[in-house]
Design a protein around this motif. Structure first.
Motif, mmCIF file in Angstrom:
data_model
loop_
_atom_site.group_PDB
_atom_site.id
_atom_site.type_symbol
_atom_site.label_atom_id
_atom_site.label_comp_id
_atom_site.label_asym_id
_atom_site.label_seq_id
_atom_site.Cartn_x
_atom_site.Cartn_y
_atom_site.Cartn_z
ATOM 1 N N ILE A 38 -11.097 -0.076 -6.050
ATOM 2 C CA ILE A 38 -11.141 1.363 -6.308
ATOM 3 C C ILE A 38 -11.371 2.168 -5.032
ATOM 4 C CG2 ILE A 38 -13.623 1.496 -6.810
ATOM 5 C CD1 ILE A 38 -12.928 3.393 -9.127
ATOM 6 N N VAL A 39 -12.090 1.574 -4.066
ATOM 7 C CA VAL A 39 -12.382 2.317 -2.839
ATOM 8 C C VAL A 39 -11.173 2.401 -1.910
ATOM 9 C CG1 VAL A 39 -14.833 1.737 -2.898
ATOM 10 C CG2 VAL A 39 -13.267 0.273 -1.643
ATOM 11 N N ILE A 40 -10.149 1.544 -2.115
ATOM 12 C CA ILE A 40 -8.993 1.568 -1.218
ATOM 13 C C ILE A 40 -8.306 2.929 -1.275
ATOM 14 C CG2 ILE A 40 -6.726 0.562 -0.762
ATOM 15 C CD1 ILE A 40 -7.810 -2.083 -1.826
ATOM 16 N N ILE A 41 -8.013 3.399 -2.485
ATOM 17 C CA ILE A 41 -7.352 4.683 -2.642
ATOM 18 C C ILE A 41 -8.303 5.833 -2.325
ATOM 19 C CG2 ILE A 41 -6.134 6.153 -4.293
ATOM 20 C CD1 ILE A 41 -4.674 3.569 -3.511
ATOM 21 N N LEU A 307 0.162 -9.475 -2.146
ATOM 22 C CA LEU A 307 1.109 -8.616 -2.856
ATOM 23 C C LEU A 307 0.530 -7.215 -3.058
ATOM 24 C CD1 LEU A 307 3.792 -8.452 -4.529
ATOM 25 C CD2 LEU A 307 2.403 -9.046 -6.521
ATOM 26 N N GLN A 308 -0.737 -7.135 -3.449
ATOM 27 C CA GLN A 308 -1.345 -5.844 -3.746
ATOM 28 C C GLN A 308 -1.257 -4.896 -2.556
ATOM 29 O OE1 GLN A 308 -5.296 -5.762 -5.668
ATOM 30 N NE2 GLN A 308 -5.968 -4.476 -3.991
ATOM 31 N N PHE A 309 -1.649 -5.366 -1.372
ATOM 32 C CA PHE A 309 -1.673 -4.500 -0.202
ATOM 33 C C PHE A 309 -0.270 -4.216 0.321
ATOM 34 C CE2 PHE A 309 -5.986 -6.112 -0.297
ATOM 35 C CZ PHE A 309 -6.724 -4.968 -0.002
ATOM 36 N N MET A 310 0.583 -5.216 0.307
ATOM 37 C CA MET A 310 1.935 -5.000 0.816
ATOM 38 C C MET A 310 2.707 -3.990 -0.038
ATOM 39 S SD MET A 310 2.143 -6.638 3.593
ATOM 40 C CE MET A 310 0.367 -6.496 3.850
ATOM 41 N N LEU A 311 2.541 -4.060 -1.365
ATOM 42 C CA LEU A 311 3.239 -3.121 -2.231
ATOM 43 C C LEU A 311 2.721 -1.697 -2.043
ATOM 44 C CD1 LEU A 311 3.661 -5.035 -5.630
ATOM 45 C CD2 LEU A 311 5.267 -4.823 -3.732
ATOM 46 N N VAL A 312 1.413 -1.549 -1.873
ATOM 47 C CA VAL A 312 0.861 -0.203 -1.655
ATOM 48 C C VAL A 312 1.405 0.386 -0.363
ATOM 49 C CG1 VAL A 312 -1.230 1.124 -1.211
ATOM 50 C CG2 VAL A 312 -1.222 -0.593 -3.013
ATOM 51 N N ILE A 313 1.434 -0.408 0.706
ATOM 52 C CA ILE A 313 1.960 0.086 1.988
ATOM 53 C C ILE A 313 3.448 0.412 1.864
ATOM 54 C CG2 ILE A 313 2.433 -0.556 4.387
ATOM 55 C CD1 ILE A 313 -0.144 -2.252 4.273
ATOM 56 N N TRP A 314 4.179 -0.443 1.196
ATOM 57 C CA TRP A 314 5.619 -0.228 1.014
ATOM 58 C C TRP A 314 5.871 1.073 0.258
ATOM 59 C CZ3 TRP A 314 9.115 -4.612 -1.465
ATOM 60 C CH2 TRP A 314 10.454 -4.287 -1.303
ATOM 61 N N LEU A 315 5.172 1.252 -0.841
ATOM 62 C CA LEU A 315 5.373 2.454 -1.650
ATOM 63 C C LEU A 315 4.825 3.704 -0.949
ATOM 64 C CD1 LEU A 315 4.449 1.002 -5.158
ATOM 65 C CD2 LEU A 315 6.704 1.849 -4.486
ATOM 66 N N ALA A 488 -3.027 3.632 8.065
ATOM 67 C CA ALA A 488 -2.699 5.034 7.798
ATOM 68 C C ALA A 488 -1.809 5.152 6.566
ATOM 69 C CB ALA A 488 -2.017 5.661 9.016
ATOM 70 N N ALA A 489 -0.782 4.298 6.488
ATOM 71 C CA ALA A 489 0.107 4.315 5.327
ATOM 72 C C ALA A 489 -0.627 3.887 4.064
ATOM 73 C CB ALA A 489 1.307 3.405 5.581
ATOM 74 N N LEU A 490 -1.525 2.903 4.179
ATOM 75 C CA LEU A 490 -2.268 2.402 3.032
ATOM 76 C C LEU A 490 -3.189 3.470 2.449
ATOM 77 C CD1 LEU A 490 -3.131 -0.119 1.306
ATOM 78 C CD2 LEU A 490 -4.902 -0.503 3.023
ATOM 79 N N LEU A 491 -3.772 4.303 3.311
ATOM 80 C CA LEU A 491 -4.802 5.245 2.882
ATOM 81 C C LEU A 491 -4.280 6.663 2.644
ATOM 82 C CD1 LEU A 491 -7.684 4.098 5.267
ATOM 83 C CD2 LEU A 491 -7.302 3.451 2.889
ATOM 84 N N GLY A 492 -3.005 6.896 2.878
ATOM 85 C CA GLY A 492 -2.468 8.221 2.587
ATOM 86 C C GLY A 492 -2.534 9.204 3.736
#
Length: 624
Positions: A38-41, A307-315, A488-492
């Motif tokens: 939950i803290v990632i986003i 998978l979780q982190f790579m998909l978030v960065i990709w999207l 940077a991409a992961l965190l918005g």
């Protein structure tokens, strides 16, 4: 008492306790795993709230510990806390976990400090929160195994485990929704759930398994925590740059941590075989069903964690900006667009658990990992700017594959051990699963960074200079470690704005050029080719790990249940192989497959099978 709540309580009616245990442990598992992600986003809002830029080079360590510290602490403590559950009562340790988790959540939400001090407050209380979560995770599967008869455990553990796995992805979505109001809500949301769960657990859960007091193995606990902790911390810090390298794998301290941690774990394994009352019975790894299940779980967890982190960065970093989403909201929408993955878990987990109760775990667990490998290969072949329905089908398939695997695999692991060792066995199972998540972050981020470092500098330099950025600035920026761009991409954060901000060049460029550089199209188009190169490496590794895990799962043997009620004619023996002449850890009765402690012959009649154990009826060929 020694038995299960799976017998009948009154008048032959089914005992309601098993469903109370399932509901409460599923609530706790969901809460504990949601907090892992939950803290990632919410991270940008959290760091803005304490007035600290997490992407500054000096602050990357705070960022890493906020994301990964929770998993690290849970990984190293679950075995110890599971063993304490065996000794003093699983429900007691589990209930205490609810209390600790809730109190830590309150402290996190009340952070009174700012800057580095505020970050240290959050990291410290996150560690305490992880301690409470480890109490819950270490004992929940053991409580369920005690409560359910052997022929119903797949369904129960399937629901419990899938709730935990899906919680990691639900946390991404929930974090994005809550920070729209306040970052403190990310921690406050646990308080009412924790209070309710604590009161409910204290009032309704009861000790079923017989506890066996013993001396605490202080040496074993210290060696395990030190060895695994050093190993996971070193792997985590391997993604930070060192010297002129994009990653830290040449750092002497990291090499020392890897070698030293591995050496200490070897010493731990030797010491545990010499102690009368060890922290963990190493002989349990001689049970093929237990050893193979844990090995497959580790490999599957590594593949799934990346998978979780790579998909978030990709999207968040590429696909969503290309489709009109502002960088600030892309992490939230990444969680929304990843819902098919969570749906796959939720659909397949309970169904797979129920079917594996009838037909055995090997077919479903192995097929699940193979399906995940196929979907990893499909993701690898997708273009970076994909058609969403194809992407959704692939991640749905990946979720279904993980769900097919997790439920029967957990049931097989927990059913294969003696009742009095279920707490520590469950803790070791959680250690493999959580360590896999931590390992995946280090492994997959390093693979992605290595892929980007080989292609990104040239692409970034050409793109920046084409928009008027001076060559000297473009060259300097393009050779910065890619890890900050990924975070940077992961965190918005806007990646180009974050890269160019220290130089102040954006304020000196024409307004049109500055707008292009910081717009929604420049960075995604610029990084697409280098990122796809990294994705191929990452998803290839994930597919290989999934296939390897499937092979290990296939070798687990036929369905195997440890039966504490089986008479022992041969006296104390030393191990439990998966074959004829099966014997048990010293002092335990031999194993069979007609259920575990508390399962009556009426509930689980048995037939002979070729491996010397026995299998439930309705499972042709011994269940496989």
């Amino acid at each position: 008492m020694n038995g299960t709540a799976g017998t009948t309580a009154d008048g032959g009616r089914p005992d309601r306790y098993r469903w109370i245990a399932l509901s409460n442990t599923t609530l706790s598992m969901t809460m504990a795993t949601i907090d892992a992600s939950i803290v990632i986003i919410a991270m940008p809002a959290i760091f803005r709230g304490i007035h600290l830029n997490p992407l500054d080079p000096g602050n990357i360590s705070y960022l890493l510990w906020m994301i990964i510290g929770y998993l690290l602490v849970q990984s190293v403590l679950v075995v110890t806390l599971g063993r304490l559950g065996d000794m003093f009562g699983r429900v007691k340790i589990y209930n205490l976990g609810f209390v600790v988790f809730t109190l830590a959540s309150i402290a996190l939400s009340l952070d009174p400090l700012a800057g580095a001090d505020g970050a240290m407050w959050l990291i410290g209380w996150r560690i305490v929160q992880a301690f409470g979560g480890a109490m819950l995770m270490a004992n929940s599967a053991a409580i369920l195994t005690d409560a359910f008869p052997a022929n119903r455990r797949g369904m129960a553990l399937g629901i419990n485990q899938i709730a935990g796995i899906s919680g990691q992805f639900v946390g991404l979505l929930l974090g994005g929704l809550l920070v729209a109001w306040s970052w403190r809500l990310v921690f406050w949301v646990n308080v009412p759930i924790g209070l309710f769960g604590t009161i409910w657990a204290y009032l309704s859960l009861r000790e079923i398994a017989t506890t066996r007091r013993a001396k605490i193995d202080w040496l074993g606990n210290v060696l395990f925590v030190a060895g695994l902790g050093a190993l996971l911390v070193a792997i985590t810090y391997g993604i930070q740059p060192y010297g002129g390298h994009a990653t830290g794998w040449t750092n002497p301290w990291i090499i020392a941590g890897l070698a030293g941690g591995a050496a200490v774990l070897v010493v731990f394994c030797v010491v545990e075989t010499k102690i009368a009352e060890p922290m963990f019975q190493m002989g349990l790894f001689r049970i093929r069903a237990y050893a193979a299940g844990n090995a497959a779980s580790l490999l599957g967890s590594i593949a799934r964690g990346g998978l979780q982190f790579m998909l978030v960065i990709w999207l968040a970093g590429i696909w969503l900006p290309q489709h009109g989403y502002d960088f600030a909201v892309t992490p939230l929408w990444a969680g929304i667009y990843m819902l098919p993955l969570t749906a796959g878990f939720l659909i397949a987990g309970p169904i797979s658990g129920t079917l594996s109760d009838r037909y055995g775990p090997r077919l479903f667990a192995t097929a699940g990992l193979l399906l995940a490998a196929i979907c990893f290969a499909g993701l690898m072949l997708l273009p970076v700017n994909f058609s969403y329905w194809v992407f959704a089908l692939l991640i749905l398939g990946n979720g279904i594959g993980s769900g097919l695997f997790a439920s029967p695999n957990t049931s097989a692991i927990m059913s294969a051990v003696p009742a009095r060792h279920r707490g520590s066995a469950s803790g070791m199972r959680s250690t493999f699963q959580n360590s896999g998540m931590s390992l995946s972050i280090g492994i997959f981020f390093s693979l992605m960074i290595a892929g980007l470092a080989s292609t990104l500098p040239r692409t970034l330099t050409a793109g920046l200079t084409a928009q008027g950025v001076p060559l000297s600035v473009a060259t300097q920026v393009s050779h910065l470690p890619p890890v900050s761009t990924m975070f940077a991409a992961l965190l918005g954060y806007n990646p180009v704005q974050n890269l160019l901000a220290p130089s102040g060049v954006l304020s000196r460029l024409p307004a049109h050029d500055a707008a292009v550089l910081t717009g929604r199209q420049f960075f995604p188009h610029l990084i697409s080719a280098p990122f796809h190169h990294g994705l191929v490496i990452v998803f290839t590794a994930a597919a290989v790990m999934s296939v390897t895990g499937a092979l290990v799962s296939l070798l687990r043997g036929r369905r195997f249940y440890y039966d504490d009620k089986a008479p022992s004619a041969a006296g104390p023996v030393t191990m439990i192989p998966n074959g004829p002449g099966a014997s048990s850890p010293a002092g335990d009765p031999p194993a069979s497959a007609n259920g575990s402690a508390g399962v009556s012959p009426a509930e689980a009649p048995a037939v002979a099978s070729r491996d010397g154990a026995r299998s439930l009826p309705g499972a042709p060929g011994g269940g496989e």
